[in-house]
Design an enzyme around this catalytic site. Sequence first.
Site, PDB file in Angstrom:
ATOM      1  N   HIS A 148      34.394 122.481  -3.498  1.00 29.23           N
ATOM      2  CA  HIS A 148      35.291 123.139  -4.366  1.00 29.23           C
ATOM      3  C   HIS A 148      35.588 124.628  -4.002  1.00 29.23           C
ATOM      4  CE1 HIS A 148      35.322 119.648  -6.956  1.00 29.23           C
ATOM      5  NE2 HIS A 148      34.009 119.550  -6.814  1.00 29.23           N
ATOM      6  N   GLU A 154      24.425 112.264  -9.564  1.00 29.41           N
ATOM      7  CA  GLU A 154      24.740 113.599 -10.254  1.00 29.41           C
ATOM      8  C   GLU A 154      25.406 113.485 -11.585  1.00 29.41           C
ATOM      9  OE1 GLU A 154      25.104 117.489 -11.191  1.00 29.41           O
ATOM     10  OE2 GLU A 154      26.768 115.949 -11.030  1.00 29.41           O
ATOM     11  N   CYS A 156      31.444 117.209 -10.996  1.00 30.77           N
ATOM     12  CA  CYS A 156      32.682 117.419 -10.440  1.00 30.77           C
ATOM     13  C   CYS A 156      33.857 116.787 -11.008  1.00 30.77           C
ATOM     14  CB  CYS A 156      32.736 116.690  -8.989  1.00 30.77           C
ATOM     15  SG  CYS A 156      32.111 117.680  -7.759  1.00 30.77           S
ATOM     16  N   ARG A 160      32.946 112.491  -1.272  1.00 31.93           N
ATOM     17  CA  ARG A 160      33.171 111.422  -2.191  1.00 31.93           C
ATOM     18  C   ARG A 160      34.632 111.089  -2.272  1.00 31.93           C
ATOM     19  NH1 ARG A 160      29.437 114.250  -2.968  1.00 31.93           N
ATOM     20  NH2 ARG A 160      27.063 113.443  -3.325  1.00 31.93           N
ATOM     21  N   CYS A 174      27.862 118.357  -3.781  1.00 37.67           N
ATOM     22  CA  CYS A 174      28.834 118.992  -3.055  1.00 37.67           C
ATOM     23  C   CYS A 174      28.901 120.516  -3.210  1.00 37.67           C
ATOM     24  CB  CYS A 174      30.014 118.114  -3.008  1.00 37.67           C
ATOM     25  SG  CYS A 174      30.947 118.383  -4.678  1.00 37.67           S
ATOM     26  N   SER A 203      35.217 111.826  -7.909  1.00 36.84           N
ATOM     27  CA  SER A 203      34.916 111.129  -8.726  1.00 36.84           C
ATOM     28  C   SER A 203      35.622 110.891  -9.946  1.00 36.84           C
ATOM     29  CB  SER A 203      33.423 111.470  -9.240  1.00 36.84           C
ATOM     30  OG  SER A 203      32.682 111.737  -8.092  1.00 36.84           O
ATOM     31  N   CYS A 233      29.508 111.500  -8.876  1.00 35.48           N
ATOM     32  CA  CYS A 233      29.422 112.888  -9.155  1.00 35.48           C
ATOM     33  C   CYS A 233      30.035 113.180 -10.518  1.00 35.48           C
ATOM     34  CB  CYS A 233      29.569 114.045  -8.082  1.00 35.48           C
ATOM     35  SG  CYS A 233      29.219 115.392  -8.681  1.00 35.48           S
ATOM     36  N   CYS A 275      30.051 122.075  -8.929  1.00 35.91           N
ATOM     37  CA  CYS A 275      28.936 121.085  -8.647  1.00 35.91           C
ATOM     38  C   CYS A 275      28.028 121.755  -7.547  1.00 35.91           C
ATOM     39  CB  CYS A 275      29.816 120.316  -7.890  1.00 35.91           C
ATOM     40  SG  CYS A 275      28.554 118.588  -7.342  1.00 35.91           S
TER      41      CYS A 275
HETATM   42 NI1  NFE Z   1      29.670 116.911  -6.896  1.00 31.48          NI
HETATM   43 FE1  NFE Z   1      32.102 116.113  -5.233  1.00 31.48          FE
HETATM   44  C1  NFE Z   1      32.131 115.493  -3.730  1.00 31.48           C
HETATM   45  C2  NFE Z   1      33.917 116.847  -5.264  1.00 31.48           C
HETATM   46  S1  NFE Z   1      33.010 114.580  -6.541  1.00 31.48           S
HETATM   47  S2  NFE Z   1      30.090 115.796  -5.541  1.00 31.48           S
HETATM   48  O1  NFE Z   1      32.032 115.122  -2.774  1.00 31.48           O
HETATM   49  O2  NFE Z   1      34.719 117.207  -5.083  1.00 31.48           O
HETATM   50  O3  NFE Z   1      33.418 113.261  -6.260  1.00 31.48           O
END
Ligand code: NFE
Length: 576
Positions: free
Chosen positions: A68, A14, A558, A488, A64, A511, A555, A61
Amino acid sequence: MSARVVVDPITRIEGHLRIEAQMNGGIIEQAYSSGTSVRGLETIVQGRDPREVWAFVQRICGVCTLVHGIAGVRAVEDALDYKIPPNAELIRNLMIGSQYVHDHVMHFYHLHALDWVDLLGSLQADPKKTSELAQSIGTYAKTSPGYFADVQKRLKGFVEAGQLGIFANGYWGHPAYKLPPEANLMAVAHYLDALAWQRNVAELHAIFGGKNPHPNLCVGGMPCAISLESGKQAGTALDVVGLERVRNIIEQMHDFVHQVYVPDTIAIASFYKDWFQKGEGVGNFMTYGDFPAKGYGDPESYLIPTGVILNRDLSHIEPVDLDAEAEIQEFVAHAWYDYKAGKDAGLHPYQGETTFAYTGPEPPYQQLDVENQYSWLKTPRWKGKPMEVGPLARMLMLYANGNEQAKTLVDSTLQQLDLPIEALYSTMGRTAARTLETALIVDELQGWYDNLVANIKSGDVKTFNETLWDPETWPKKAQGVGRMEAPRGALGHWIVIEDGKVANYQAVVPSTWNAGPRDAQEQEGPYEAALAGHALHDPQQPIEILRTVHSFDPCIACAVHISDPDGEEVLNVQVQ
Ligand code: NFE
Ligand code: MG
């Protein structure tokens, strides 16, 4: 030969990630990880009503899709000491848990598998032998020779028509592929099945949150009212039919994970045992913890514990304090941001700043200025040290804490593959840890569901606590952190509230921990450290880079809080 291998963009992730690898002979001497796009959601929520922040930050994102939002509502609840009802906690656990299952299965089959599975190699497979192989490793219902022959026929059709579509850009036939044709065909068949399966899994979010991606949440609980009296739901969705459907989806998740995903991981890993010795990373691991049994405010009750493991020493766990200014800090020495206190300063997220300062070359460019700034990702550190976050960190933390199920899963897998525990600190170890974590979490879902149904049956249908909903009741100034374990890895949102509005907001994302650039001390981040030392068989087809980078499940949306994919370029490998 001293060359710079550039992979931009890294595909099957992503977001927008560029890897530059400085070669010495055929070996990567130094690797540089760069996030190449930015939007800045942290600045968008400044001055807003904290109760609506989750709806903005959830758009960080679309992969996921939930996490958030959860971190956003938890941050506000933590700041205001706002308790949510047990049913809301259980529903959140179910939603977060199913996000893991969805993300991890999709990552394995759709983003990572083709690093190990030679799609075109599957055309040589004997469907009958493939059927025997499938029956020998798992209990999945679909193992007949006819099933595999059908998949192979579909694939042949694509190849003959020259329409590989989503499979067009692979390094098919690369000598790094080691699976026999039958294992390739089995994995491709499961790749296609997982595509259909994930659609049902996403429905769980829609039942509790109205939709997926980006289900509805709310500060103070969950916005789904529960009614078990049929015909009296008055606009609510969560009734007998919805709960029965949730039970059914949990069963489907459970079966696919145990019957397909776990056996496929072990089968594929058994052909790539050398990848249990490469890609080890920084050797430090951090978790924030998640899945509260007794409420978010009681981290002792979390299924996944909080802590830091340093230098792979599983006998000692350091505590983590997310509020302590000296512990978690973000640095920008090699990132395109400015701090008022200067480029070498480290800021705790409560004092965090998001000031863009691009100093890189004019695109299109050949090479990044890695001596100076080279990424839109900041560089998070815990007490100045780089940390790997994610499934491997969590499985190690559970293992080190003596979690029985984690120990059984890890020990039995290592035994089957005849590997020592050190094998986990690797590219394939990271991938295997993700699978084992999914097996652990998918088994927990039923318990949370049973508890939710038991509460409802006993007459407790409360999902929202209205006591602190009115901003008039809030203190003039408050601050809090919404922590969670996203698929993640460790995710934190820090909020400062003043006069009922957001005064500061910072998201430090999994990430970002894993893919961030070097810090002021030139310490590499986990991706960079993991890539160093890799031998590339063919710099024009750097599958080794993809294997290790994908093992982290990047990702980048993110990590730099962006959302706009302009991706016209498919894959551009430059060797300079
Ligand atoms: Ni956009 Fe996310 C996850 C978050 S990033 S995927 O899992 O927070 O590493
Ligand atoms: Mg941030």
